[in-house]
Design a protein around this motif. Sequence first.
Motif, mmCIF file in Angstrom:
data_model
loop_
_atom_site.group_PDB
_atom_site.id
_atom_site.type_symbol
_atom_site.label_atom_id
_atom_site.label_comp_id
_atom_site.label_asym_id
_atom_site.label_seq_id
_atom_site.Cartn_x
_atom_site.Cartn_y
_atom_site.Cartn_z
ATOM 1 N N SER A 36 0.819 -1.216 0.000
ATOM 2 C CA SER A 36 0.000 0.000 0.000
ATOM 3 C C SER A 36 0.850 1.261 0.000
ATOM 4 O O SER A 36 0.439 2.293 -0.526
ATOM 5 N N ARG A 37 2.032 1.200 0.588
ATOM 6 C CA ARG A 37 2.888 2.382 0.693
ATOM 7 C C ARG A 37 3.925 2.494 -0.411
ATOM 8 O O ARG A 37 4.485 3.565 -0.623
ATOM 9 N N SER A 38 4.206 1.397 -1.088
ATOM 10 C CA SER A 38 5.293 1.438 -2.073
ATOM 11 C C SER A 38 4.976 0.765 -3.402
ATOM 12 O O SER A 38 5.627 1.050 -4.409
ATOM 13 N N GLY A 39 4.030 -0.165 -3.399
ATOM 14 C CA GLY A 39 3.760 -0.958 -4.596
ATOM 15 C C GLY A 39 4.691 -2.134 -4.754
ATOM 16 O O GLY A 39 4.567 -2.924 -5.702
ATOM 17 N N ILE A 40 5.631 -2.302 -3.823
ATOM 18 C CA ILE A 40 6.640 -3.363 -3.924
ATOM 19 C C ILE A 40 6.086 -4.681 -3.374
ATOM 20 O O ILE A 40 5.507 -4.710 -2.283
ATOM 21 N N GLU A 41 6.282 -5.747 -4.132
ATOM 22 C CA GLU A 41 5.830 -7.076 -3.718
ATOM 23 C C GLU A 41 6.992 -8.019 -3.428
ATOM 24 O O GLU A 41 6.869 -8.936 -2.626
ATOM 25 N N ARG A 42 8.097 -7.787 -4.098
ATOM 26 C CA ARG A 42 9.272 -8.648 -3.936
ATOM 27 C C ARG A 42 10.492 -7.890 -4.409
ATOM 28 O O ARG A 42 10.383 -6.868 -5.075
ATOM 29 N N ARG A 43 11.664 -8.409 -4.074
ATOM 30 C CA ARG A 43 12.921 -7.839 -4.536
ATOM 31 C C ARG A 43 13.966 -8.950 -4.544
ATOM 32 O O ARG A 43 13.726 -10.040 -4.019
ATOM 33 N N HIS A 44 15.148 -8.677 -5.114
ATOM 34 C CA HIS A 44 16.234 -9.648 -5.172
ATOM 35 C C HIS A 44 17.365 -9.185 -4.265
ATOM 36 O O HIS A 44 17.682 -7.998 -4.221
ATOM 37 N N PHE A 45 17.981 -10.145 -3.570
ATOM 38 C CA PHE A 45 19.158 -9.847 -2.742
ATOM 39 C C PHE A 45 20.352 -10.634 -3.257
ATOM 40 O O PHE A 45 20.232 -11.823 -3.601
ATOM 41 N N ALA A 46 21.500 -9.993 -3.288
ATOM 42 C CA ALA A 46 22.734 -10.657 -3.703
ATOM 43 C C ALA A 46 23.100 -11.754 -2.713
ATOM 44 O O ALA A 46 22.822 -11.646 -1.500
ATOM 45 N N ALA A 47 23.734 -12.786 -3.215
ATOM 46 C CA ALA A 47 24.189 -13.886 -2.359
ATOM 47 C C ALA A 47 25.420 -13.460 -1.574
ATOM 48 O O ALA A 47 26.091 -12.472 -1.925
ATOM 49 N N GLU A 48 25.713 -14.173 -0.519
ATOM 50 C CA GLU A 48 26.915 -13.890 0.256
ATOM 51 C C GLU A 48 28.139 -13.999 -0.651
ATOM 52 O O GLU A 48 28.305 -14.969 -1.392
#
Length: 323
Positions: A36-48
């Motif tokens: 509701s505040r950003s429109g963001i549902e998911r994102r990607h994170f870099a691996a260690e």
Amino acid sequence: MKRAVVRGVGHYLPDRIVPNEWFTTFLDTSDEWIVSRSGIERRHFAAEGQTTSDLAIRASRAALDDAGMEAGQIDAIVLATSTPDLTFPATATIVQDGLGMTRGFAFDIQAVCAGFVYALANANALILSGQAERVLVIGAETFSRIMDWDDRATCVLFGDGAGALVLEAAEGGGTTDDRGILATDLRSDGRFRDILQVSGGVSSTGTTGHLMMAGKEVFRHAVEKLAQTTVDVLAKAGVETSQVDRVVPHQANLRIIAGTARKLGLPMDKVVVTVQDHGNTSAASIPLAMSVAKARGQLNPGELVVTEAIGGGLAWGSVALRW
């Protein structure tokens, strides 16, 4: 007239996909609250162990493939990032080595979320001045490394990724029908640096620090400044807002994207939106969105495209180009 024409575009996203539900395991938040505040549902994170240059190299190879070029044909690399591998050397030189490019030159630009617009404007200047014929322009970030995981208002917004464009010098007729970059507009105002910053630095704390943002203040500045820079760059290019075929905005927040489009009188079906899948990838967001949009069939040769962004500094700007 010489123009800097887009010959190829590519992107890379880390394998790890982080849905909004992941944050509910350690924060007082919810998927509904974040969306509701950003429109963001998911994102990607870099691996260690996966660095910004790793992401940039993968995106660059995809862009070179799309352009039908080899790294050895590139004269310069301009890389926008706020999360470099090292304090120095420039991450661009690490990418240069990773691509097997032993000629030309490479350097970084730091303008936070506006970084890619700044990089594109500088790459355009290199081409127009004759310093380079072909420039690889990259935006790459690992913002997951500078998050404060206790700050639910900011840590849910950002993701990691990279995007790249290949620009090449070409002759145009000097009209608005030319393919390539038609105009650029860069702005900054250091009075507002405190509303979006990282709390550490080499000469201040000797630490990396964490991202800090006054969200309401950033939002207030964002819509106004993004709309104005878009109007200004189109005026410089000699075209009207009604002639714009596609807007590729910085993917920070769906409310900012929609608010800017409304202020400009542009329908959302002309706006590329990828923030729901990637979150805010800072300097990577525009080339990443361009690459995704091209794959979707949203960017086609001859179309008038405008891209705009705002980030810490405050720094903001826009580019008008014919795809």
